[in-house]
Design a protein around this motif. Structure first.
Motif, PDB file in Angstrom:
ATOM      1  N   ALA A 137       0.829  -1.210   0.000  1.00 43.07           N
ATOM      2  CA  ALA A 137       0.000   0.000   0.000  1.00 43.07           C
ATOM      3  C   ALA A 137       0.862   1.258   0.000  1.00 43.07           C
ATOM      4  O   ALA A 137       0.562   2.235  -0.702  1.00 43.07           O
ATOM      5  CB  ALA A 137      -0.931  -0.009   1.210  1.00 43.07           C
ATOM      6  N   GLU A 138       1.926   1.237   0.782  1.00 38.38           N
ATOM      7  CA  GLU A 138       2.819   2.399   0.828  1.00 38.38           C
ATOM      8  C   GLU A 138       3.445   2.664  -0.536  1.00 38.38           C
ATOM      9  O   GLU A 138       3.593   3.820  -0.949  1.00 38.38           O
ATOM     10  CB  GLU A 138       3.906   2.181   1.884  1.00 38.38           C
ATOM     11  CG  GLU A 138       3.396   2.301   3.311  1.00 38.38           C
ATOM     12  CD  GLU A 138       4.451   1.918   4.338  1.00 38.38           C
ATOM     13  OE1 GLU A 138       5.543   1.453   3.932  1.00 38.38           O
ATOM     14  OE2 GLU A 138       4.172   2.075   5.538  1.00 38.38           O
ATOM     15  N   HIS A 139       3.811   1.597  -1.236  1.00 35.59           N
ATOM     16  CA  HIS A 139       4.373   1.799  -2.570  1.00 35.59           C
ATOM     17  C   HIS A 139       3.344   2.427  -3.496  1.00 35.59           C
ATOM     18  O   HIS A 139       3.656   3.365  -4.243  1.00 35.59           O
ATOM     19  CB  HIS A 139       4.863   0.478  -3.164  1.00 35.59           C
ATOM     20  CG  HIS A 139       5.515   0.665  -4.495  1.00 35.59           C
ATOM     21  ND1 HIS A 139       6.860   0.907  -4.634  1.00 35.59           N
ATOM     22  CD2 HIS A 139       4.998   0.698  -5.759  1.00 35.59           C
ATOM     23  CE1 HIS A 139       7.153   1.073  -5.920  1.00 35.59           C
ATOM     24  NE2 HIS A 139       6.038   0.937  -6.620  1.00 35.59           N
ATOM     25  N   PHE A 140       2.110   1.928  -3.464  1.00 35.52           N
ATOM     26  CA  PHE A 140       1.071   2.482  -4.315  1.00 35.52           C
ATOM     27  C   PHE A 140       0.829   3.965  -3.998  1.00 35.52           C
ATOM     28  O   PHE A 140       0.584   4.765  -4.911  1.00 35.52           O
ATOM     29  CB  PHE A 140      -0.226   1.687  -4.173  1.00 35.52           C
ATOM     30  CG  PHE A 140      -0.211   0.347  -4.859  1.00 35.52           C
ATOM     31  CD1 PHE A 140       0.596   0.115  -5.960  1.00 35.52           C
ATOM     32  CD2 PHE A 140      -1.012  -0.692  -4.405  1.00 35.52           C
ATOM     33  CE1 PHE A 140       0.609  -1.117  -6.608  1.00 35.52           C
ATOM     34  CE2 PHE A 140      -1.021  -1.921  -5.042  1.00 35.52           C
ATOM     35  CZ  PHE A 140      -0.207  -2.133  -6.147  1.00 35.52           C
ATOM     36  N   MET A 141       0.901   4.329  -2.727  1.00 35.56           N
ATOM     37  CA  MET A 141       0.704   5.735  -2.371  1.00 35.56           C
ATOM     38  C   MET A 141       1.824   6.611  -2.928  1.00 35.56           C
ATOM     39  O   MET A 141       1.589   7.735  -3.351  1.00 35.56           O
ATOM     40  CB  MET A 141       0.569   5.895  -0.861  1.00 35.56           C
ATOM     41  CG  MET A 141      -0.806   5.503  -0.342  1.00 35.56           C
ATOM     42  SD  MET A 141      -1.099   5.941   1.386  1.00 35.56           S
ATOM     43  CE  MET A 141      -0.185   4.641   2.221  1.00 35.56           C
ATOM     44  N   THR A 142       3.057   6.080  -2.940  1.00 38.65           N
ATOM     45  CA  THR A 142       4.155   6.858  -3.524  1.00 38.65           C
ATOM     46  C   THR A 142       3.994   6.994  -5.036  1.00 38.65           C
ATOM     47  O   THR A 142       4.632   7.849  -5.649  1.00 38.65           O
ATOM     48  CB  THR A 142       5.534   6.230  -3.223  1.00 38.65           C
ATOM     49  OG1 THR A 142       5.653   4.963  -3.909  1.00 38.65           O
ATOM     50  CG2 THR A 142       5.736   6.030  -1.729  1.00 38.65           C
ATOM     51  N   ALA A 146      -4.580   7.435  -4.062  1.00 38.36           N
ATOM     52  CA  ALA A 146      -5.210   7.898  -2.838  1.00 38.36           C
ATOM     53  C   ALA A 146      -5.111   6.795  -1.787  1.00 38.36           C
ATOM     54  O   ALA A 146      -5.094   5.613  -2.140  1.00 38.36           O
ATOM     55  CB  ALA A 146      -6.669   8.246  -3.102  1.00 38.36           C
ATOM     56  N   PRO A 147      -5.034   7.155  -0.505  1.00 42.47           N
ATOM     57  CA  PRO A 147      -4.859   6.123   0.539  1.00 42.47           C
ATOM     58  C   PRO A 147      -5.867   4.982   0.486  1.00 42.47           C
ATOM     59  O   PRO A 147      -5.490   3.823   0.626  1.00 42.47           O
ATOM     60  CB  PRO A 147      -4.986   6.931   1.832  1.00 42.47           C
ATOM     61  CG  PRO A 147      -4.495   8.299   1.461  1.00 42.47           C
ATOM     62  CD  PRO A 147      -4.979   8.515   0.049  1.00 42.47           C
ATOM     63  N   ALA A 153      -6.171  -1.806  -3.234  1.00 41.37           N
ATOM     64  CA  ALA A 153      -5.371  -2.452  -4.277  1.00 41.37           C
ATOM     65  C   ALA A 153      -4.336  -3.385  -3.660  1.00 41.37           C
ATOM     66  O   ALA A 153      -4.095  -4.489  -4.167  1.00 41.37           O
ATOM     67  CB  ALA A 153      -4.692  -1.396  -5.141  1.00 41.37           C
ATOM     68  N   ALA A 154      -3.729  -2.958  -2.557  1.00 39.87           N
ATOM     69  CA  ALA A 154      -2.730  -3.795  -1.884  1.00 39.87           C
ATOM     70  C   ALA A 154      -3.369  -5.058  -1.330  1.00 39.87           C
ATOM     71  O   ALA A 154      -2.820  -6.159  -1.471  1.00 39.87           O
ATOM     72  CB  ALA A 154      -2.059  -3.003  -0.760  1.00 39.87           C
TER      73      ALA A 154
END
Length: 198
Positions: A137-142, A146-147, A153-154
């Motif tokens: 999830a952190e990678h997708f946010m970078t 959107a959170p 997605a994660a």
């Protein structure tokens, strides 16, 4: 005879491998000792609570390794969600091939057995999944997600990877990981605003 320091590490490594191949219940201490080469006296010196303590250490070792792999892939694909997912799928597929399709996910195997056996081990496995999902999830946010979208997605990707590993073992083929990467390109990891995406 292995040194005491070796005996502990060997027992953890053997337990992790056997739990991944055949699960928790089917793996006995006698088999772990035989495969690790650790003498019985040394085993109980290092693991006075027996198999439960060994399982804790095997889970922690597996989770740490999994998280390191995810972090390395994330660092290698900074800002690129699609390449991130592709590399994860490629890495999981390569591991399955290298193990001759024997290895399942230790956490998945134990999650299927432990709720009826040990609540603390079950919680440890749940934390492992949560921590792994958080890295994704952190990678997708970078990548600009959107959170809420990054989290969903994660969660979807991690769940799909676990199912893909099971199918790959049954089919003795990595093809399912290719399919997962392709669907990710179309939906989960695609850029915001792309037509037809959630």
């Amino acid at each position: 005879m292995p040194r005491k320091t070796d005996a502990r590490a060997r027992a953890i490594a053997a337990a992790e491998r056997l739990f991944r191949i055949q699960g928790y219940t089917a793996t006995g201490l006698t088999q772990i000792l035989a495969e690790s080469g650790a003498p019985k006296g040394s085993f109980y010196f290092h693991f006075p609570r027996g198999k439960t303590q060994l399982a804790e250490e095997a889970i922690d070792r597996y989770v740490a390794s999994r998280m390191a792999v995810l972090r390395n892939i994330s660092a290698d694909t900074t800002g690129d969600a699609l390449r991130f997912v592709q590399q994860i799928c490629d890495t999981f597929a390569a591991e399955m091939i290298a193990s001759d399709f024997q290895y399942g996910c230790l956490m998945q195997n134990l999650a299927n057995e432990l709720p009826a056996l040990d609540a603390e081990l079950t919680e440890r496995v749940a934390r492992g999944f949560a921590d792994s999902t958080e890295i994704v999830a952190e990678h997708f946010m970078t990548c600009g997600f959107a959170p809420a979208r990054a989290s969903s997605a994660a969660a979807a990707l991690v769940a799909a990877l676990e199912g893909a590993r099971t199918i790959a073992r049954l089919e003795r083929s990595p093809a399912v990981f290719e399919a997962l990467a392709e669907i990710s390109l179309q939906r989960w990891a695609a850029p915001e605003g792309r037509p037809g995406l959630v």
